[in-house]
Motif scaffolding. Structure first.
Motif, PDB file in Angstrom:
ATOM      1  N   PRO A   1     116.694  43.561  35.642  1.00  0.00           N
ATOM      2  CA  PRO A   1     115.528  44.026  36.395  1.00  0.00           C
ATOM      3  C   PRO A   1     115.108  45.419  35.910  1.00  0.00           C
ATOM      4  O   PRO A   1     115.966  46.284  35.697  1.00  0.00           O
ATOM      5  N   VAL A   2     113.817  45.625  35.727  1.00  0.00           N
ATOM      6  CA  VAL A   2     113.307  46.925  35.292  1.00  0.00           C
ATOM      7  C   VAL A   2     112.106  47.320  36.154  1.00  0.00           C
ATOM      8  O   VAL A   2     111.514  46.485  36.846  1.00  0.00           O
ATOM      9  N   VAL A   3     111.765  48.592  36.071  1.00  0.00           N
ATOM     10  CA  VAL A   3     110.520  49.081  36.656  1.00  0.00           C
ATOM     11  C   VAL A   3     109.636  49.520  35.504  1.00  0.00           C
ATOM     12  O   VAL A   3     109.985  50.447  34.762  1.00  0.00           O
ATOM     13  N   CYS A   4     108.521  48.850  35.343  1.00  0.00           N
ATOM     14  CA  CYS A   4     107.585  49.138  34.253  1.00  0.00           C
ATOM     15  C   CYS A   4     106.260  49.578  34.850  1.00  0.00           C
ATOM     16  O   CYS A   4     105.628  48.809  35.583  1.00  0.00           O
ATOM     17  N   ALA A   5     105.872  50.811  34.585  1.00  0.00           N
ATOM     18  CA  ALA A   5     104.610  51.354  35.100  1.00  0.00           C
ATOM     19  C   ALA A   5     104.481  51.145  36.607  1.00  0.00           C
ATOM     20  O   ALA A   5     103.431  50.753  37.107  1.00  0.00           O
ATOM     21  N   GLY A   6     105.568  51.394  37.320  1.00  0.00           N
ATOM     22  CA  GLY A   6     105.548  51.332  38.772  1.00  0.00           C
ATOM     23  C   GLY A   6     105.783  49.971  39.379  1.00  0.00           C
ATOM     24  O   GLY A   6     105.874  49.850  40.606  1.00  0.00           O
ATOM     25  N   ALA A   7     105.876  48.927  38.576  1.00  0.00           N
ATOM     26  CA  ALA A   7     106.060  47.566  39.087  1.00  0.00           C
ATOM     27  C   ALA A   7     107.454  47.054  38.752  1.00  0.00           C
ATOM     28  O   ALA A   7     107.925  47.204  37.630  1.00  0.00           O
ATOM     29  N   VAL A   8     108.092  46.441  39.740  1.00  0.00           N
ATOM     30  CA  VAL A   8     109.398  45.825  39.511  1.00  0.00           C
ATOM     31  C   VAL A   8     109.192  44.493  38.779  1.00  0.00           C
ATOM     32  O   VAL A   8     108.365  43.675  39.188  1.00  0.00           O
ATOM     33  N   VAL A   9     109.936  44.311  37.698  1.00  0.00           N
ATOM     34  CA  VAL A   9     109.841  43.075  36.923  1.00  0.00           C
ATOM     35  C   VAL A   9     111.246  42.510  36.742  1.00  0.00           C
ATOM     36  O   VAL A   9     112.146  43.203  36.242  1.00  0.00           O
ATOM     37  N   ASN A  10     111.427  41.277  37.149  1.00  0.00           N
ATOM     38  CA  ASN A  10     112.680  40.576  36.920  1.00  0.00           C
ATOM     39  C   ASN A  10     112.494  39.585  35.779  1.00  0.00           C
ATOM     40  O   ASN A  10     111.399  39.029  35.601  1.00  0.00           O
ATOM     41  N   PRO A  11     113.535  39.339  34.996  1.00  0.00           N
ATOM     42  CA  PRO A  11     113.421  38.340  33.937  1.00  0.00           C
ATOM     43  C   PRO A  11     112.946  37.002  34.499  1.00  0.00           C
ATOM     44  O   PRO A  11     113.421  36.555  35.541  1.00  0.00           O
ATOM     45  N   GLY A  12     111.975  36.400  33.827  1.00  0.00           N
ATOM     46  CA  GLY A  12     111.449  35.115  34.277  1.00  0.00           C
ATOM     47  C   GLY A  12     110.238  35.201  35.173  1.00  0.00           C
ATOM     48  O   GLY A  12     109.589  34.181  35.444  1.00  0.00           O
TER      49      GLY A  12
ATOM     50  N   VAL B   1      97.462  44.845  34.722  1.00  0.00           N
ATOM     51  CA  VAL B   1      98.650  43.995  34.552  1.00  0.00           C
ATOM     52  C   VAL B   1      99.275  43.755  35.916  1.00  0.00           C
ATOM     53  O   VAL B   1      99.547  44.698  36.658  1.00  0.00           O
ATOM     54  N   VAL B   2      99.502  42.490  36.257  1.00  0.00           N
ATOM     55  CA  VAL B   2     100.089  42.149  37.549  1.00  0.00           C
ATOM     56  C   VAL B   2     101.305  41.256  37.330  1.00  0.00           C
ATOM     57  O   VAL B   2     101.322  40.426  36.424  1.00  0.00           O
ATOM     58  N   VAL B   3     102.308  41.471  38.182  1.00  0.00           N
ATOM     59  CA  VAL B   3     103.572  40.740  38.087  1.00  0.00           C
ATOM     60  C   VAL B   3     103.721  39.832  39.304  1.00  0.00           C
ATOM     61  O   VAL B   3     103.620  40.281  40.445  1.00  0.00           O
ATOM     62  N   VAL B   4     103.970  38.548  39.048  1.00  0.00           N
ATOM     63  CA  VAL B   4     104.176  37.567  40.113  1.00  0.00           C
ATOM     64  C   VAL B   4     105.638  37.132  40.078  1.00  0.00           C
ATOM     65  O   VAL B   4     106.093  36.582  39.070  1.00  0.00           O
ATOM     66  N   PRO B   5     106.387  37.375  41.153  1.00  0.00           N
ATOM     67  CA  PRO B   5     107.784  36.921  41.169  1.00  0.00           C
ATOM     68  C   PRO B   5     107.886  35.425  40.914  1.00  0.00           C
ATOM     69  O   PRO B   5     107.076  34.637  41.425  1.00  0.00           O
ATOM     70  N   ALA B   6     108.864  35.027  40.119  1.00  0.00           N
ATOM     71  CA  ALA B   6     109.010  33.622  39.747  1.00  0.00           C
ATOM     72  C   ALA B   6     109.101  32.712  40.967  1.00  0.00           C
ATOM     73  O   ALA B   6     108.562  31.601  40.959  1.00  0.00           O
ATOM     74  N   ALA B   7     109.766  33.177  42.019  1.00  0.00           N
ATOM     75  CA  ALA B   7     110.010  32.344  43.195  1.00  0.00           C
ATOM     76  C   ALA B   7     108.734  31.973  43.948  1.00  0.00           C
ATOM     77  O   ALA B   7     108.701  30.981  44.682  1.00  0.00           O
TER      78      ALA B   7
END
Length: 229
Positions: free
Chosen positions: A154-165, A175-181
């Motif tokens: 798990p990382v924080v990239c430009a203020g957003a938490v990103v988990n693998p997958g 850029v927007v991150v959607v949790p896999a679940a």
């Protein structure tokens, strides 16, 4: 950052459902951000290296140190077709970590693009390759290869938490991150929002005012808005 998170490469990760990713790829970052409840958006300093760049894929994460891109080469081995590389830095840096050679390697592995909270270079070549690249900066300054980071933590990239997958959607708007679940739930919500906006767009094109379509007149009047001829 915990020291026990350094020097790790996780090879088996759970990626978001492929059908959900395909559905999310139809929508803009803005639509998905709104559909998800206005969360998951990276800070707006992350910009495309060239106009029109866009991508949607599942995250391969990499944690890098300032001025050191060694782990990019480690991350390349973990890329599967449809992945995007999300690169976070342990401390602020704008050096050019990524250029056309790494892009060639990533593209050969099937990567959809990269987001990095630092700098990139070779933007003319990246544009010619049409390899979607989103970064904090553009810099000709190169990097070294001397320190261990990690891949697929798990990382924080430009203020957003990103988990693998997780699913990452990027375009000219952000850029927007959607949790896999919740990828499928968000895809369904984005489709509903898009259908609603299509209907509104048709009304606006026909001359209907937003004042009337959204029933704004009454609340504006209650707040004291007056028209003077």
């Amino acid at each position: 950052m915990q020291l026990n998170n350094l020097g790790i490469v996780k090879r088996n990760i759970v990626r978001a459902d492929k059908d959900a990713v395909a559905q999310l790829s139809r929508f803009s970052s803005g639509t998905i951000h709104e559909a998800m409840g206005r969360v998951g958006l990276m800070l707006p300093y992350i910009r495309p290296a060239y106009s029109g760049a866009q991508m949607c894929g599942t995250a391969i994460t990499v944690l890098l140190h300032p001025g050191d891109n060694w782990m990019m080469h480690v991350a390349a081995e973990q890329i599967q077709p449809g992945d995007v590389v999300i690169a976070a830095i342990t401390a602020e840096c704008t050096d050019g970590y990524f250029g056309d050679l790494l892009a060639t390697s990533f593209q050969a592995r099937g990567a959809k693009g990269i987001v990095i909270d630092a700098g990139v270079r070779d933007v003319k070549e990246l544009a010619a390759m049409q390899f979607p690249t989103f970064s904090k900066a553009i810099s000709a300054k190169g990097t070294i290869k001397a320190t261990l980071g990690s891949v697929n933590i798990p990382v924080v990239c430009a203020g957003a938490v990103v988990n693998p997958g997780d699913v990452v959607i990027a375009d000219d708007d952000g850029v927007v991150v959607v949790p896999a679940a919740v990828a499928q739930l968000v895809a369904d919500a984005a489709a509903a929002r898009e259908a609603n906006e299509t209907e509104k767009r048709a009304k606006l094109a026909a001359g209907t005012l937003g004042l009337d379509m959204y029933n704004f007149r009454e609340p504006l009047a209650k707040l004291g808005l007056r028209y003077i001829d």
